[in-house]
Design a protein around this motif. Structure first.
Motif, PDB file in Angstrom:
ATOM      1  N   VAL A 214      -6.487  -1.528   5.408  1.00 59.77           N
ATOM      2  CA  VAL A 214      -6.446  -1.090   3.989  1.00 59.77           C
ATOM      3  C   VAL A 214      -6.930  -1.952   2.867  1.00 59.77           C
ATOM      4  O   VAL A 214      -6.560  -3.157   2.908  1.00 59.77           O
ATOM      5  N   ASN A 215      -7.530  -1.709   2.074  1.00 60.47           N
ATOM      6  CA  ASN A 215      -7.894  -2.495   0.718  1.00 60.47           C
ATOM      7  C   ASN A 215      -6.670  -2.458  -0.217  1.00 60.47           C
ATOM      8  O   ASN A 215      -6.812  -2.077  -1.411  1.00 60.47           O
ATOM      9  N   SER A 216      -5.666  -3.145   0.360  1.00 61.16           N
ATOM     10  CA  SER A 216      -4.142  -3.254  -0.386  1.00 61.16           C
ATOM     11  C   SER A 216      -3.520  -4.376   0.010  1.00 61.16           C
ATOM     12  O   SER A 216      -3.385  -4.386   1.426  1.00 61.16           O
ATOM     13  N   LYS A 217      -2.989  -4.973  -1.054  1.00 60.58           N
ATOM     14  CA  LYS A 217      -1.898  -5.837  -0.465  1.00 60.58           C
ATOM     15  C   LYS A 217      -0.453  -5.626  -0.437  1.00 60.58           C
ATOM     16  O   LYS A 217       0.506  -6.352  -0.197  1.00 60.58           O
ATOM     17  N   VAL A 218      -0.150  -4.417  -0.718  1.00 65.76           N
ATOM     18  CA  VAL A 218       1.276  -3.826  -0.988  1.00 65.76           C
ATOM     19  C   VAL A 218       1.323  -2.730  -0.047  1.00 65.76           C
ATOM     20  O   VAL A 218       2.278  -1.843  -0.628  1.00 65.76           O
ATOM     21  N   PHE A 219       0.431  -2.161   0.742  1.00 67.30           N
ATOM     22  CA  PHE A 219       0.729  -1.160   1.640  1.00 67.30           C
ATOM     23  C   PHE A 219       1.979  -1.463   2.290  1.00 67.30           C
ATOM     24  O   PHE A 219       2.702  -0.339   2.489  1.00 67.30           O
ATOM     25  N   ASP A 220       2.553  -2.366   2.725  1.00 67.72           N
ATOM     26  CA  ASP A 220       3.924  -2.414   3.270  1.00 67.72           C
ATOM     27  C   ASP A 220       4.995  -2.987   2.302  1.00 67.72           C
ATOM     28  O   ASP A 220       5.806  -3.527   2.882  1.00 67.72           O
ATOM     29  N   GLY A 221       4.471  -3.027   1.165  1.00 71.33           N
ATOM     30  CA  GLY A 221       5.376  -3.354  -0.046  1.00 71.33           C
ATOM     31  C   GLY A 221       5.706  -4.539  -0.323  1.00 71.33           C
ATOM     32  O   GLY A 221       6.363  -4.922  -1.281  1.00 71.33           O
ATOM     33  N   VAL A 222       5.084  -5.487   0.299  1.00 70.16           N
ATOM     34  CA  VAL A 222       5.098  -6.796   0.115  1.00 70.16           C
ATOM     35  C   VAL A 222       3.822  -7.849  -0.263  1.00 70.16           C
ATOM     36  O   VAL A 222       3.015  -7.693   0.666  1.00 70.16           O
ATOM     37  N   ASN A 223       3.726  -7.961  -1.004  1.00 65.12           N
ATOM     38  CA  ASN A 223       2.265  -8.539  -1.635  1.00 65.12           C
ATOM     39  C   ASN A 223       2.306 -10.152  -1.128  1.00 65.12           C
ATOM     40  O   ASN A 223       2.887 -11.350  -1.817  1.00 65.12           O
ATOM     41  N   SER A 224       1.907 -10.349   0.108  1.00 59.67           N
ATOM     42  CA  SER A 224       1.719 -11.520   0.848  1.00 59.67           C
ATOM     43  C   SER A 224       0.378 -12.668   0.576  1.00 59.67           C
ATOM     44  O   SER A 224      -0.108 -13.343   1.163  1.00 59.67           O
TER      45      SER A 224
END
Length: 456
Positions: A214-224
Motif C-alpha cells: 500500500v502506498n501509505s505509511k498509516v495503513f496500520d495506524g502508525v507512521n513508522s
C-alpha cells in the motif's frame, strides 16, 4: 509463526486440493475436451467470474518492521471479494479484483508502542485492481488434462480504508488524513501466488496468497516512516461463462489438444485408406479383365480386335494400323528427261531477244516469237523451267527485288497463256544480289539486267 488460522487455511487448502483432484479425475474429466488446434479462442470459454473469502494479517513477505506481529485468532481479519477474468492465452489472462474486509493486529503483552498503542484495526471499504495472471501448469507434458494449475499474479489498483488505533485502556482513536476525514484512498500493488483446482467442467477451486503493498505509511495506524503492507489468504470458487459445451481456455492443455487432433486425423486417414483399398482392389480386377479383352487378336494380324476395322484377314497379310490390308505398291517408271543442244538454243534465243519496257515488267512484242518457241518446247517435251530475274544496283533494293520478281512472273504468265503447265514453271526474283558483271559501267549494268532460263 503460523498459529490456528494459518494451520486451518493450510489444512483446508490441502483437503480441497485432494478432493478437487480426485473429483476431476474420477468423475468429470474422464473424456478430455477436444478442440481444433491453431483455431483461435473461438472454441473456448475465455470469460470467468469468481467469489472468495479468507483471512488477512498485518505483515508482508519482505521488509519491516512489523509492530503488530502478534499472530493469533483475534488478530486475523476477515476479507472477501470477487473478480472478473478474461483469459487471453492458455497461460495468461487479465483479472479485475474487488475486495472488502478488515485488517487487524496487536503487539505482544510485553511490548507497547509510543502513546500506549497496543493494537490497530483497519476497515477496507473497497479496493479495485487489475492484474496479469500467469498460469504455470497449462502445458502438461505428463498428462492430457491439467487439474492443478499453479499461477502467479501482479497488478495495480486503488484502495479505500479507515485505520484506527487502540490504547491499553481499550479506547479507539481513528487515524485522520490531511483533510480531517477518516477515509484514506491510496494506490496499492497486489502480488500473489496460487493454484486452481479444476473440479468440474467450467468450475475451479481457487486458493491464493497475496501480498498487498500500500502506498501509505498509516495503513496500520502508525507512521513508522515505511510504506505499509498486508497479506491475504483466500479460498474461492471460479465459474467459466459462456457456452457450456466449450472448454475453459485456462485449463485446457494445448500440447494434448494438438496431439489428439493429429491422432484423430491419423485414425480417420487409416479408416479412409482401408475403405478405399477395397474399392481400389475391385476396380483393379475389373481393369485387368478389360485389359485382357483389349489384347485379344482373333485373326493374328497384330491389331487388337477392338481396333481392327478389317477382322478375319488371311494369315500373313500385311495390314495398316486399323487392321486393313495394305495396298499393293504401284511401280512408277520415271521418264528420263534429256535436254538437247537444240533445246538449249531455243532457250538462248529467247534470252537474247528478251526485252522489257524501261523500269517495268512489261514484255515488249519483239520478244513474243522466241518465247512462243520456249512454250512449245515445254508442252512438247514436258520440261520443267526455272526463271530467275535479276537487276543492276540502280534504285533501292526493295524496288529491284520487286522488279526482278515481276519480270520472272511476267514471263511465266506468258508461257502459261501459250499452253505451258504452270506447276512446272518456277519464277523467282533475286534483285541485284547476284550480279554477273560490274555495276560501275553501263555495259556491266546491262549484263546484270537479265532473266535466266534453266531447263530440267
Amino acid at each position: 509463526m503460523f498459529t490456528k488460522i494459518g494451520k486451518s487455511l493450510m489444512l483446508a487448502s490441502s483437503a480441497l486440493a485432494l478432493t478437487g483432484t480426485a473429483f476431476a479425475q474420477d468423475s468429470t474429466h474422464k473424456k478430455v475436451d477436444r478442440v481444433t488446434p491453431f483455431n483461435g479462442v473461438k472454441d473456448y470459454r475465455t470469460w470467468s467470474v469468481g467469489v472468495w473469502g479468507g483471512g488477512s494479517a498485518a505483515f508482508g513477505p519482505v521488509g519491516g518492521p512489523y509492530y503488530f506481529n502478534n499472530f493469533d485468532f483475534n488478530n486475523a481479519g476477515l476479507v472477501y471479494g470477487g473478480y472478473i477474468k478474461k483469459q487471453i492465452f492458455h497461460n495468461f489472462g487479465l483479472q479485475a479484483d474487488f475486495m472488502r474486509g478488515q485488517v487487524k493486529g496487536s503487539t505482544k503483552a510485553s511490548q507497547t508502542l509510543a502513546g500506549g498503542i497496543t493494537s490497530f484495526k483497519t476497515d477496507i471499504d473497497w479496493s479495485a485492481s487489475v492484474s496479469g495472471v500467469f498460469s504455470l501448469g497449462s502445458i502438461n507434458w505428463l498428462n492430457k488434462q491439467s487439474y492443478i494449475i499453479p499461477y502467479v499474479s501482479a497488478g495495480a489498483g486503488a484502495i479505500g480504508f479507515k485505520p484506527s488505533i487502540q490504547a491499553g485502556d481499550g479506547s479507539a482513536t481513528p487515524v485522520l488524513n490531511s483533510d480531517g476525514s477518516n477515509t484514506h484512498r491510496e494506490l496499492f500493488i497486489p502480488v500473489g501466488v496460487g493454484a486452481k483446482f479444476n473440479v468440474a467442467r467450467g468450475v475451479n477451486i481457487d486458493l491464493a496468497y497475496t501480498a498487498n503493498f500500500v502506498n501509505s505509511k498509516v495503513f496500520d495506524g502508525v507512521n513508522s516512516g515505511n510504506k505499509d503492507k498486508f497479506s491475504t489468504a483466500r479460498l474461492g470458487v471460479e465459474f467459466a461463462l459462456g457456452n457450456k459445451k466449450k472448454p475453459q481456455l485456462a485449463v485446457v492443455n494445448p500440447a494434448a489438444q494438438a496431439t489428439m487432433d493429429l491422432m484423430d486425423k491419423n485414425a480417420a486417414l487409416k479408416n479412409s485408406l482401408t475403405e478405399s483399398d477395397a474399392r481400389n482392389q475391385a476396380a483393379i480386377s475389373q481393369l485387368q479383365g478389360e485389359i485382357a479383352a483389349m489384347k485379344q487378336d482373333t485373326d493374328g494380324d497384330g491389331v487388337p480386335d477392338f481396333l481392327d476395322k478389317c477382322p478375319n484377314t488371311p494369315a500373313g497379310t500385311k495390314v495398316d494400323g486399323s487392321g486393313c490390308p495394305l495396298p499393293t505398291p504401284v511401280q512408277v517408271v520415271k521418264e528420263k528427261i534429256i535436254v538437247t543442244d537444240a533445246d538449249k538454243k531455243v532457250v538462248k534465243d529467247a534470252i537474247d531477244n528478251l526485252e522489257f519496257d524501261l523500269g517495268k515488267a512489261t514484255i515488249r512484242p519483239t520478244s513474243f516469237s522466241s518465247l512462243d518457241k520456249v512454250a512449245a518446247l515445254l508442252v512438247e517435251k514436258n520440261f520443267s523451267l526455272k526463271l530467275a530475274g535479276h537487276t543492276d544496283n540502280t534504285g533501292s533494293a526493295a524496288t529491284n527485288m520487286r522488279l526482278s520478281k515481276g519480270r520472272a512472273e511476267a514471263i511465266k504468265s506468258y508461257l502459261v497463256s501459250k499452253g505451258a503447265n504452270p506447276s512446272r514453271i518456277e519464277a523467282t526474283g533475286y534483285g541485284s544480289n547476284q550480279p554477273i558483271a560490274s555495276n560501275k559501267t553501263a555495259a556491266g549494268r546491262q549484263q546484270n539486267r537479265r532473266v535466266e532460263f534453266t531447263l530440267y
